[in-house]
Write an enzyme that holds these catalytic residues in place. Structure first.
Site, PDB file in Angstrom:
ATOM      1  CD  GLU A 208      33.782  30.772  33.839  1.00 23.16           C
ATOM      2  OE1 GLU A 208      34.257  29.907  33.870  1.00 23.16           O
ATOM      3  OE2 GLU A 208      33.988  31.903  34.703  1.00 23.16           O
TER       4      GLU A 208
ATOM      5  CB  CYS B 188      37.281  33.420  37.205  1.00 25.17           C
ATOM      6  SG  CYS B 188      38.612  32.307  37.611  1.00 25.17           S
TER       7      CYS B 188
ATOM      8  CG  ASN C 233      35.313  29.282  40.581  1.00 24.87           C
ATOM      9  OD1 ASN C 233      34.973  28.225  40.518  1.00 24.87           O
ATOM     10  ND2 ASN C 233      35.987  30.162  40.131  1.00 24.87           N
ATOM     11  CD  GLU C 234      39.960  27.540  39.913  1.00 23.22           C
ATOM     12  OE1 GLU C 234      40.351  28.434  39.556  1.00 23.22           O
ATOM     13  OE2 GLU C 234      39.839  26.693  39.184  1.00 23.22           O
TER      14      GLU C 234
HETATM   15  O1  AHR Z   1      37.158  26.979  33.423  1.00 21.02           O
HETATM   16  C1  AHR Z   1      37.715  27.995  33.557  1.00 21.02           C
HETATM   17  C2  AHR Z   1      38.126  28.536  34.673  1.00 21.02           C
HETATM   18  O2  AHR Z   1      39.031  27.618  35.229  1.00 21.02           O
HETATM   19  C3  AHR Z   1      37.193  28.799  35.589  1.00 21.02           C
HETATM   20  O3  AHR Z   1      36.411  30.023  35.260  1.00 21.02           O
HETATM   21  C4  AHR Z   1      37.923  28.832  36.741  1.00 21.02           C
HETATM   22  O4  AHR Z   1      37.275  28.371  37.880  1.00 21.02           O
HETATM   23  C5  AHR Z   1      38.930  27.899  36.578  1.00 21.02           C
HETATM   24  O5  AHR Z   1      40.243  28.761  36.917  1.00 21.02           O
END
Ligand code: AHR
Length: 644
Positions: free
Chosen positions: A43, A233, A364-365
């Site tokens: 990321e 994110c 994602n989350e």
């Molecule tokens: O890995 C850092 C962040 O942690 C990622 O972007 C997210 O998916 C999680 O909250």
């Protein structure tokens, strides 16, 4: 005092003598380990892409930051313009005027917390230029060290009023992590410039628009089975307008529009106002990297939600089709024939063969009803058009709790193939959860341990040996349950020592050097020694998941005929373990090696100068049908035992 020391030594020697017996059943039922098992997740956080893995050394090369000269120090007559631009999606450029009275007009670029240059290494300068002047103009391209000495100057000629690309290769006469690039208009008159770029010539695989060689090599050296990208994110964005839009990240690099980075202001005490995404390392480059490192690509797409930690912005269901189409188009971009619209884009970028995409993650989350409502649309569309593609859904941001309990049944109802679980938890959690998956449902979707890292809060979340050891212990449970968890990726991957937002991270770097953390070496030991099939391994009839602070798993490497044992002794004293092998029939163990990590100091960390925590290797004495091991305190060992 002497007496106390004697008693302590005596106690330790008794502790060694408590021998444990484990049994590996060579003829018992096995569990297949998918080649994807141990992977990496990339990321753009902590300057992981621009300023990190992406080898571009110039920040704001296209003058598209909201304040167009961020990263630049102009001198003399320099203005920003956008009339008749070179690139329609990046319209700003600079005009430099040397009025003949000033000897110098131009601009410096400060890079990403400096530009890392190495003596004797070659750098490719390029820019798009034009001049209204009738006579050719001269630019002086200069490398300036941290003491403000411009020790290298090279002339580049600009002629003609049409935009054209100029290039020059510069060999740095010095090494400095905080250098600058300077461009000076050396002749009276005007020159306009855009997309001013500087790359090392020897990028990873020598590619122009390539990646930093040392960092890409470190990824390759993990032998990753899967490569998840680009977030995290970042795919969600702080709002939908700034979500990661993969379509903007492909095509000619000069015309990929700038995007804000989701991590710029997330942590008030670590704001990075100059953190943007050039998309220079976009989806094409990420697929290519995946191919280069031999990992299955696993792209993540936005599911119609902005980052739920930051925003409540939701795409209305009646407007979701465009997002679903983006996912379908991405599969076409990766796998489509060059006669298809997106397959052609890939082919024109230099890769007519498909990338062989097999999986896609949607969201994602995410959490709440808004997520399954949207995911359902994606699942239907992807299943209809691409039934062979495996779909990854999300179990939310944590390893348990209300959202997790709500989302898992929803993922089963929607029939996703894998559910992405995330856990950023303390070391004790990792030690205590080595049996987490022993009781998981074998019939439902599989688990993708998509983001995890041991957070030792007491140390300020250092990448210390304790965190690494706890991950090693936990991962024995992933491997034992490889039928439930076929993919696992640590997070985050990369961090610039002068520009990070989040820790711990797997690899740290500055502008010249990089450091593999103890956690990196744990991942590497697993990645290099995955095996093909899990063998039953028991102590007192049970899997070894924390009894006596021991953790262990066994696997067979079909290619070499070796049994691979991974064993953690998380105790502060040595432990003796006798491992017996059943079902060998006429075969016997003929030799063995142990690659291991060990430190008496659980707080030990690696630095850019020194890596005290790194694997060491030693031979192992073997019996025909057993091995007797003395496991040092705080020990993680990978034993490869040759069976014939
Ligand atoms: O890995 C850092 C962040 O942690 C990622 O972007 C997210 O998916 C999680 O909250």
């Amino acid at each position: 005092m002497k007496r106390l020391l004697f008693l302590l030594a005596l106690a330790a020697s008794f502790a060694v003598q408590a021998q444990h017996t484990m049994t590996v059943d060579m003829a018992g039922p096995t569990v297949r380990i998918e080649p994807t098992m141990y992977g990496i997740f990339f990321e753009d956080i902590n300057f992981g892409a621009d300023g990190g893995l992406y080898a571009e050394l110039v920040k704001n090369r296209s003058f598209e930051f909201p304040q167009a000269l961020v990263g630049w120090i102009p001198f003399g007559d320099v203005t920003v313009r956008d009339a008749d631009p070179c690139f329609d999606r990046n319209p700003h450029y600079v005009r430099i005027v040397n009025d003949g009275r000033r000897s110098r007009a131009g601009l410096d670029n400060e890079g990403f917390r400096g530009i890392g240059l190495e003596k004797g290494r070659k750098y490719r300068f390029s820019a798009y230029v034009r001049t209204p002047e009738a006579t050719p103009m001269k630019l002086s391209v200069e490398l300036v060290n941290g003491n403000a000495e411009n020790l290298l100057r090279q002339e580049v000629e600009v002629a003609g009023s049409a935009w054209q690309k100029v290039t020059a290769v510069l060999e740095s006469p010095f090494t400095d992590a905080r250098s600058r690039l300077r461009v000076v208009l050396a002749t009276p008159g005007a020159v306009e410039m855009d997309h001013i770029s500087l790359f090392p010539v020897d990028t990873w695989k020598g590619r122009e628009n390539g990646l930093r060689r040392d960092l890409a090599q470190a990824l390759f050296d993990l032998n990753p089975g899967v490569f998840r990208f680009p977030g995290g994110c970042i795919i969600e964005g702080s709002d939908l307008a700034t979500r990661y839009d993969w379509k903007k990240s492909v095509g000619p690099v000069e015309n990929r529009p700038l995007n804000e980075n989701r991590w710029n202001y997330t942590f008030a005490h670590k704001a990075a106002p100059d953190y943007f995404q050039s998309y220079g390392m976009g989806f094409y480059e990420l697929f290519l990297l995946s191919e280069d490192i031999g990992a299955e690509p696993l792209p993540v797409v936005n599911c119609g939600l902005a980052c739920q930690f930051e925003s409540r912005e939701v795409v209305p269901l009646e407007e979701l089709d465009a997002y679903v189409q983006d996912a379908l188009d991405l599969i076409e971009f990766a796998n489509g024939d060059p006669s298809t619209a997106w397959g052609r884009v890939r082919a024109e970028m230099g890769h007519p063969e498909p990338f062989g995409l097999k999986m896609i993650a949607v969201g994602n989350e995410q959490w709440g009803e808004v997520y399954p409502e949207r995911l359902e649309r994606f699942v239907k569309a992807i299943r209809t058009k691409y039934p062979a593609i495996r779909i990854v859904g999300s179990a939310g941001p944590g390893p348990a709790g209300e959202q997790f309990d709500y989302l898992w049944p929803e993922m089963k109802r929607l029939g996703v193939d894998l559910v992405d679980e995330h856990y950023y938890m303390p070391p004790e959690w990792f030690f205590a959860n080595a049996a987490r998956y022993d009781g998981y449902d074998r019939q439902g979707p599989k688990v993708f341990a998509g983001e995890y890292a041991s957070h030792d809060h007491a140390s300020g979340k250092a990448n210390n040996y304790l965190s690494a050891l706890s991950e090693a212990a936990f991962m024995t449970g992933l491997e034992r349950n490889a039928d439930v968890v076929p993919l696992a990726t640590y997070a985050p991957l990369l961090a610039h020592v002068d520009a990070w937002q989040w820790n711990p991270d797997l690899i740290w770097f500055d502008n010249l050097r990089m450091m593999r953390t103890p956690n990196y070496y744990v991942q590497q030991l697993y990645g290099m020694n995955p095996g093909n099939d899990v063998l039953p391994l028991r102590m007192d009839g049970k899997p070894v998941a924390g009894q006596e602070q021991l953790y262990a798993t066994a696997a067979l490497d079909a290619a070499t005929g070796e049994v691979i044992l991974k064993i953690v002794n998380a105790s502060a004293v040595p432990q003796s373990v006798r491992i017996g092998f059943e079902g060998l029939k006429k075969r016997r163990i003929v030799s063995g090696t142990c690659t291991y990590l060990q430190s008496d100091d659980l707080q030990a960390v690696n630095t850019l100068d020194r890596e005290p925590i790194a694997p060491r290797i030693r031979p192992v004495a073997v019996g025909d049908r057993e091995v007797s091991l003395t496991l040092d305190p705080n020990f993680f060992g990978v034993y490869r035992l040759q069976v014939r």
